[in-house]
Scaffold this motif. Sequence first.
Motif, PDB file in Angstrom:
ATOM      1  N   LYS A   1     -18.815  -2.897  24.149  1.00 18.21           N
ATOM      2  CA  LYS A   1     -18.448  -1.561  23.676  1.00 18.21           C
ATOM      3  C   LYS A   1     -17.012  -1.187  24.043  1.00 18.21           C
ATOM      4  CE  LYS A   1     -23.172   0.284  23.666  1.00 18.21           C
ATOM      5  NZ  LYS A   1     -24.091   1.284  24.273  1.00 18.21           N
ATOM      6  N   ALA A   2     -16.458  -1.845  25.046  1.00 13.03           N
ATOM      7  CA  ALA A   2     -15.061  -1.589  25.410  1.00 13.03           C
ATOM      8  C   ALA A   2     -14.157  -2.346  24.447  1.00 13.03           C
ATOM      9  CB  ALA A   2     -14.807  -2.031  26.846  1.00 13.03           C
ATOM     10  N   ASP A   3     -13.028  -1.748  24.101  1.00 17.39           N
ATOM     11  CA  ASP A   3     -12.078  -2.386  23.174  1.00 17.39           C
ATOM     12  C   ASP A   3     -10.914  -2.969  23.960  1.00 17.39           C
ATOM     13  OD1 ASP A   3     -13.552  -1.632  20.904  1.00 17.39           O
ATOM     14  OD2 ASP A   3     -12.604   0.348  20.889  1.00 17.39           O
ATOM     15  N   ARG A   4     -10.608  -4.244  23.710  1.00 16.03           N
ATOM     16  CA  ARG A   4      -9.493  -4.913  24.365  1.00 16.03           C
ATOM     17  C   ARG A   4      -8.672  -5.660  23.323  1.00 16.03           C
ATOM     18  NH1 ARG A   4     -12.791  -8.366  28.479  1.00 16.03           N
ATOM     19  NH2 ARG A   4     -14.340  -8.069  26.837  1.00 16.03           N
TER      20      ARG A   4
ATOM     21  N   THR B   1      -3.841  -3.075  24.619  1.00 16.95           N
ATOM     22  CA  THR B   1      -4.655  -1.876  24.431  1.00 16.95           C
ATOM     23  C   THR B   1      -6.001  -2.033  25.129  1.00 16.95           C
ATOM     24  OG1 THR B   1      -3.638  -1.557  22.258  1.00 16.95           O
ATOM     25  CG2 THR B   1      -5.642  -0.303  22.721  1.00 16.95           C
ATOM     26  N   LEU B   2      -6.425  -0.969  25.809  1.00 17.21           N
ATOM     27  CA  LEU B   2      -7.709  -0.957  26.501  1.00 17.21           C
ATOM     28  C   LEU B   2      -8.376   0.382  26.230  1.00 17.21           C
ATOM     29  CD1 LEU B   2      -9.715  -2.181  28.596  1.00 17.21           C
ATOM     30  CD2 LEU B   2      -8.310  -1.127  30.387  1.00 17.21           C
ATOM     31  N   ALA B   3      -9.614   0.342  25.725  1.00  9.11           N
ATOM     32  CA  ALA B   3     -10.352   1.572  25.445  1.00  9.11           C
ATOM     33  C   ALA B   3     -11.769   1.447  26.003  1.00  9.11           C
ATOM     34  CB  ALA B   3     -10.393   1.842  23.946  1.00  9.11           C
ATOM     35  N   PHE B   4     -12.224   2.504  26.666  1.00  4.94           N
ATOM     36  CA  PHE B   4     -13.563   2.497  27.235  1.00  4.94           C
ATOM     37  C   PHE B   4     -14.078   3.928  27.360  1.00  4.94           C
ATOM     38  CE2 PHE B   4     -10.463   2.495  30.689  1.00  4.94           C
ATOM     39  CZ  PHE B   4     -10.890   3.556  31.487  1.00  4.94           C
ATOM     40  N   THR B   5     -15.373   4.061  27.591  1.00  5.59           N
ATOM     41  CA  THR B   5     -15.989   5.360  27.801  1.00  5.59           C
ATOM     42  C   THR B   5     -15.916   5.717  29.280  1.00  5.59           C
ATOM     43  OG1 THR B   5     -17.506   4.948  25.969  1.00  5.59           O
ATOM     44  CG2 THR B   5     -18.084   6.719  27.509  1.00  5.59           C
TER      45      THR B   5
ATOM     46  N   MET C   1     -11.676   6.877  26.102  1.00  5.87           N
ATOM     47  CA  MET C   1     -10.286   6.892  26.547  1.00  5.87           C
ATOM     48  C   MET C   1      -9.583   5.626  26.066  1.00  5.87           C
ATOM     49  SD  MET C   1     -10.833   8.318  30.430  1.00  5.87           S
ATOM     50  CE  MET C   1      -9.239   9.133  30.477  1.00  5.87           C
ATOM     51  N   THR C   2      -8.363   5.780  25.566  1.00  2.67           N
ATOM     52  CA  THR C   2      -7.595   4.643  25.059  1.00  2.67           C
ATOM     53  C   THR C   2      -6.222   4.613  25.727  1.00  2.67           C
ATOM     54  OG1 THR C   2      -8.696   4.775  22.912  1.00  2.67           O
ATOM     55  CG2 THR C   2      -6.630   3.540  23.011  1.00  2.67           C
TER      56      THR C   2
END
Length: 310
Positions: A165-168, A270-274, A282-283
């Motif tokens: 679920k995290a975006d990397r 780029t790193l995005a997670f809840t 948050m991104t």
Amino acid sequence: MNNKLITVTEEVVDQRLDKALSTLDPEVSRTQAVTMVKEGAITVNDQVKKPKYKVQLGDVISYSVKEPEVLSIEAEDIPLDVIYEDEDVIVVNKPQGMVVHPSAGHTSGTLVNALMYHCKDLSSINGVVRPGIVHRIDKDTSGLLMVAKNDKAHLALAQELKEHKADRYYIALVHGEITHSKGTIDAPVGRSKTDRQKMAVVDHGKPAVSHFEVLEHFPAFTLVECQLETGRTHQIRVHFRYIEHPLAGDPKYGPKKTLAGEGQYLHAKTLAFTHPRTGEKMTFEAPLPQNFTDMIETLRKSRIVKLEKN
């Protein structure tokens, strides 16, 4: 010393003793096995054998492994590029050349040493050697990492990674011209069968998926953006070697004739997670390091020169 007994199975029959042992016991490297055999620290059926001895089905290998050295981790006043910080999470932009956490060969100067000085509270889930570390990037890869400041945050962030679920997103410079605009590499990654110091695409590996999109072409190189669906060790480096476009500057998986530098041109952009407490998505983004942007400009100039000649 930790005494072990292991019985030879069909998969390693007729292999050299050192190779067979490193295959049967993943905690023993091929180099360690060679040294242990030479020192007579390994017996087969209670007899000392030479390194070239070919093991047979049912052979009982007896050996002793030194207990791992207990590392003393010290806080160090090392500058940190902190992108974001609150009571639960720190997001840092790790420079190329910095090891993430201490190991036998790197007991100081790591990101963990710096974090311990910067922040007195880090999650304890990964023990004293890797406090707060939820995920890692390689020493010579630059870019974003999320660090947990307490165990509750650590568990939530780790679960998000596990569930993809995290975006990397990463920026990578690779050898050769990738002719299609985007693609997906779906190939299992595990320990190499021929070199235990490397990872590789192997049948017995763990599922690994990398998506990529071409950003720019240069003479003999391509700039790509990669999105990780999974996070296996050296995944991007292994996957692009697998499709015959190894990363530029990569000393382990790339060709000998490559771009000058201090390692692979790979940046966790780029790193995005809840957020584990607020539930907010948050991104964060980190610009390419100077050496990376300089190389891109050099390659752009070479492209212009090539066009002018043609």
